[in-house]
Motif scaffolding. Sequence first.
Motif: not given
Length: 139
Positions: A72-87
């Motif tokens: 879950n830590r890995y998946i959460a980081r991946k989601l966070l990175v994707n959101k920041i990338e989109t921003l």
Amino acid sequence: MSDFGVSLEKEKALRQKMAFLGIRNEDIVESFIRSKGPGGQNVNKTSTCVYLKHIPTGIEVKCQKERSQALNRYIARKLLVNKIETLILGKLSEEQQRIEKIRRQKRRRSRKAKLKILEAKRRRSQIKALRQPISASSL
């Protein structure tokens, strides 16, 4: 051994993407919450739900997809990175490109395009109809 319970290649790719976008681990607040829902005793006893907040952007992510906290830590980081990338990248980001592709696929076809497709289907059905065996009753 990896920190996130995934292969070293996946972890390395995530770290590279974080470095490319300028995301530091010090900028991320990580906390663990007790999950709820299916998962039995494991979920009820351990805090498997991961909450991440990126301080500079204020983006928050919560993940409890798996029973394992490390995953879950890995998946959460991946989601966070994707959101920041989109921003940061806007239209250039992978996520934005994926959304645009789906939007193009769902877009309604023009009348001319529909007629063209229907005509091709009609021609195909005529070809298939000619393949039918000749029955004795029709002779």
